[in-house]
Design an enzyme around this catalytic site. Structure first.
Site, PDB file in Angstrom:
ATOM      1  N   GLY D 145       0.700  -1.154   0.031  1.00 37.09           N
ATOM      2  CA  GLY D 145      -0.052  -0.101   0.053  1.00 37.09           C
ATOM      3  C   GLY D 145       0.864   1.289  -0.074  1.00 37.09           C
ATOM      4  N   CYS D 146       0.090   2.288  -0.413  1.00 40.70           N
ATOM      5  CA  CYS D 146       0.817   3.757  -0.512  1.00 40.70           C
ATOM      6  C   CYS D 146       1.456   4.167   0.715  1.00 40.70           C
ATOM      7  CB  CYS D 146       0.293   4.653  -1.242  1.00 40.70           C
ATOM      8  SG  CYS D 146      -1.462   4.962  -0.511  1.00 40.70           S
ATOM      9  N   TYR D 147       0.469   3.994   1.816  1.00 41.04           N
ATOM     10  CA  TYR D 147       1.159   4.456   3.246  1.00 41.04           C
ATOM     11  C   TYR D 147       2.194   3.693   3.757  1.00 41.04           C
ATOM     12  CZ  TYR D 147      -2.524   7.927   4.148  1.00 41.04           C
ATOM     13  OH  TYR D 147      -3.554   9.066   4.353  1.00 41.04           O
ATOM     14  N   ALA D 148       1.835   2.305   3.817  1.00 42.79           N
ATOM     15  CA  ALA D 148       2.866   1.371   4.111  1.00 42.79           C
ATOM     16  C   ALA D 148       4.208   1.667   3.337  1.00 42.79           C
ATOM     17  CB  ALA D 148       2.360   0.038   3.488  1.00 42.79           C
ATOM     18  N   ALA D 150       5.654   4.120   1.946  1.00 46.39           N
ATOM     19  CA  ALA D 150       6.301   5.570   2.543  1.00 46.39           C
ATOM     20  C   ALA D 150       6.796   5.063   4.123  1.00 46.39           C
ATOM     21  CB  ALA D 150       5.448   6.658   2.541  1.00 46.39           C
TER      22      ALA D 150
END
Lengths: 335, 335, 335, 335
Positions: D145-148, D150
């Site tokens: 995932g994107c948050y993960a 980063a």
């Protein structure tokens, strides 16, 4: 009618003060001064004020100030204390700069040598929710910083049940940096972007930490960020709870703490910046990270209003025994 | 005190009306109604209103309306006339929809069959700068559209010296489209973009053309565009001059035309949208393309205020013999 | 491999050239120079280029330029011609400034005295859709301005059937003004706002008018506006038709005109700025105002790409007999 | 040439995949499918793709998928696993959904019952910086995932020297929420605002915590916020250091950790979202809060690229033994 002056009208907080004071029923604006644009109508600097305030900007003159009931200083840090040193005791002062917010040692560590350190202890930190009684009699108000207002109002209700190690991740619109001509404030640099700045080394950190160390010392890690919007601050505060509490208890505690405060709105809904833009409100809510017994407090203010100019006006109302909401029933900008 | 009602409070123009009327010294809001969210506090729909207006949204009920001094209708086109047909003559009405702005034939060409076409001629087009005397006695105000307000106020001062073929290139913020759930109004579609829509086929074109054809018919080419901002309209108007005039003459003509108007600001500086946001002002300026003897007129309004709700309030003030500026000395949002 | 140099890499068009040329299969970048930041890695000026282009910025040196196959000049107007005067004939030049776009008299009216007016007639106006054959053999390309590219590509297909009096209402993102430190380019001034500037007195007007006066003179009224976005131009063009045509005819005419053009996209859908951002495309569409027999043409380009740097690269491809699309199959930025 | 398919091309991550794969020298796109818009050209859904990709969107058909070398699934959570269950073992799969990122129990706690839990252990978490060797041989990639992405890339280099109690305050652009028609994603709600959402209850928290619990369990408090921009994530990570380290040591440690990574850029300058927009880079930096011995790590990615589609392509390159940077030397969008 209160005879009021504003020194520093060419900046954003000065502008906001003018707009607010023009509508205050018990105020007459007798003096508008600035370091720049002297001799020009204020509406030349801010064309939105055309026909609203075309007063000529006067030079800064302490003799003019002492004939007023109260003077607002919307000057940069360091410049403000020069004037305060001269005016103290001759006119009541509401200082929007940082010059009288910190003890001498802290001030000099973060800013520069102080010109009149003896006056620091005379200043009252102008957060009404904390110091209402002292504000009433104050000769000199150190009006809180925008980040500090949002952060302190978030933490205060829970100060006795959280551990002393507090993290504040704050996000501000660009008007917090004023109208300075800096490349990093150009539209092309801000739009579609976002960044942190001065992590763990921002001047508002000592202000927040100092105020929150009311009864016992707290430690604050403070990281501000720059939002691609003009107005508003959101602070996300992280703190461990000293023991286990459920959400109902925490909400009741928060609600009780602000039950009589006209300008703090407590809610179970998470705050959004555009709900307070244009107003003197601070919106506060929280979430509980049960797995880690960590409290997450969220607060929002308009950085130029509750974070600066309308809070200054709230202080004026208190100082002069006026109704605290006078001139502060503001229309939210949304949408 | 005027007993006032607002029907259609769940939309943006309804919201703006509520915010304005709450601050009006001669108004009590007796009735807030909408088609949706009935039974909820208005502050549930608009959290920015928490503690400011927590009134419960009532269902639309004509019997409630007739006990008021004046009712504002902030309803969609087509819905509004249903209510007007029932209420006309029983309460003074300020209708923010398009339902009574056009003659029957034009209305039915651009919208739908009219339910009470006989009332159209009873309606006064509520542009104070044009129709102040008629507004005073009106039972039914057709409050002008946002594009029309900006465009007509730009053209009126020059109507006698320009040729009848007028081009209006208008640009509006997205709140003009309301809160409708449409894919093209998502942030991801609007941000960093810009487009024209309905070129030469937008419903505000007949409104503008009809109003401007005061003495002799004019032809209007109208192209609206969608700006990636929330509020504000800028209209750029192009028209050939009938003969040669210099800028000094044109400026004086413009200035004289609006000399007594409290809410039109004339300037040699070009207007900017953020100078009027939050206010009831229309800012007007112009440039002269000497090579082509073409006049370029520029005007700016806040589409939700002078373009809708604050203009409606200006009409109310006129209708009830109040000071025209009452409740309309608004703070500009900038910055 | 073409040995290529870019002079003026510290500005936005220089930056875009670097990013494009790095990906071009037949190019090696041999020389990056600028007037400022000499000795620094380019990625210090533009941190987005870190690990992509860390080349050191060199001082401007004509001796370095003459050893290249082609040099791009991304310098301000007035500065560029100094270098062109020295380099002409020694290296092929693509000049992104305005210095060679206009005849001497027009140039000197709008800019300043020309340093090498004899070279103006040697320059080819680098709009491939107009001058492809001349570009092939050119020693000096005057790369079109951004407003001119959008405007001319809109008008060209219809030039023979419209009257000679043309209005262009253009809207541009702020990167068109470069990185200059100007108060009106600060985020706080641009955000949530919009304005016209230089109406009927902008320097791109003579460029557009001059180029469009191909066979018979046309008159152009040109008004640019500033959008609160970084990239993109939309031009809305208004022109009377010489006789009556229907939409089918007009669309076919437009489509045929650009049938072989790889970088003009014709559509019945209205263009949007974010559809071309990041690409070398110009999107063109139109509407017909039948009542007034007026054609409304809409075109969109990315001001930094088809309006500057990628068009420069398109010119390079043509000059050196490469495939015109080489290095120009760019990914649109949307969303 | 790899025969590649993308299922779910009508969403933003599908769109980004198409744009990337079109430029990949070793790929041919054989199959574009979606649940909606079947039978339409992709450029009807995304007009920016006109002339770039006008392929017709096909219905989802497992038989088409099995004839490919690799299929990207850009489908919603829950929908993706339906297809994976059928395709596993018949074609290599890169799944951009969350369906195979978590152990069964965690997945079912945060999402819904899993349809093929046995396949979860077959999936490789596709973060190249962590799992490059496993990715090479994987049949099924669970693309992070994107948050993960980063968050994990920020924490990994310091995992052995920080305490296990980690706070991640993350801020994302709105494209992270896709193109869903939701009132809170309208321009009028997002512009000029900012908010937290799902504090301590967002589905990416278990993903981050699970991946970071490599050797010993860590606890993550995760609060995401919504930025008024389209693209980009900034994560601000707070963690106590196990003992005292100075900045030089920490920087060297960070630098060494990523020394061979082509897509992580380490810097002493704080990251800004617009430096990575348009690219596959993750920019990482840090600050040290010495008073509290707390490490503050800052990382930035483009949520649709390194946070989704270009990372998926990076995984494909690794799976098929291609050069890892192939097709990923992307131009940053700035400005």
């Amino acid at each position: 009618m209160l005879r009021v002056g504003i020194v520093g009208v060419s900046g954003f907080t000065g502008l906001e003060l003018v707009k607010l004071l023009l509508h205050h029923p018990w105020v007459e604006i007798d003096y508008l001064a600035a370091r720049s644009h002297v001799g020009q109508p204020l509406s030349d600097v801010f064309p939105s004020l055309k026909n609203i305030c075309d007063n000529i900007i006067e030079p800064i003159d302490e003799n003019k100030c002492v004939n007023l009931d109260v003077v607002f200083l919307a000057l940069p840090h360091g410049v403000s204390m020069e004037l305060v040193c001269k005016l103290f005791g001759k006119v009541r002062i509401i200082d929007l700069s940082a010059d009288f917010r910190l003890p001498k040692d802290l001030y000099e560590k973060w800013y520069k040598p102080h010109l009149c350190p003896d006056l620091i202890k005379e200043a009252v930190y102008g957060l009404p929710e904390l110091n209402r009684q002292k504000i009433k009699k104050a000769s000199l108000i150190a009006n809180p910083g925008c980040y500090a207002t949002a952060s302190i109002l978030a933490v205060l209700p829970f100060l006795d049940i959280i551990e002393s190690d507090i993290i504040i991740d704050a996000k501000s619109g660009v008007t917090g940096a004023g109208k300075t001509l800096r490349e990093d404030l150009l539209f092309s640099e801000i739009e579609a972007s976002f960044k942190a700045y001065s992590p763990a080394s921002h001047r508002h950190q000592p202000e927040i930490q100092n105020v929150l160390s009311l009864t016992e010392p707290v430690n604050v890690t403070f990281v501000p960020h720059l939002l691609p919007i003009n107005r508003g601050i959101l602070a996300t505060v992280y703190a461990k709870l000293k023991s286990f509490f459920d959400e109902a208890f925490l909400f009741e505690k928060l609600q009780k703490f602000y039950i009589n405060e006209p300008f703090v709105r407590v809610s179970k809904n998470l705050p959004k910046i555009n709900n307070t833009s244009g107003t003197n409100y601070c919106d506060v809510s929280f979430a509980l990270d049960k797995e880690n017994n960590r409290l997450i407090i969220l607060s929002v203010v308009d950085n130029l209003l509750k974070g600066a100019s309308s809070q200054a006006l709230q202080n004026m109302n208190i100082m002069f025994g006026l109704k605290e909401e006078e001139g502060l029933k503001l229309k939210p900008h949304y949408p």
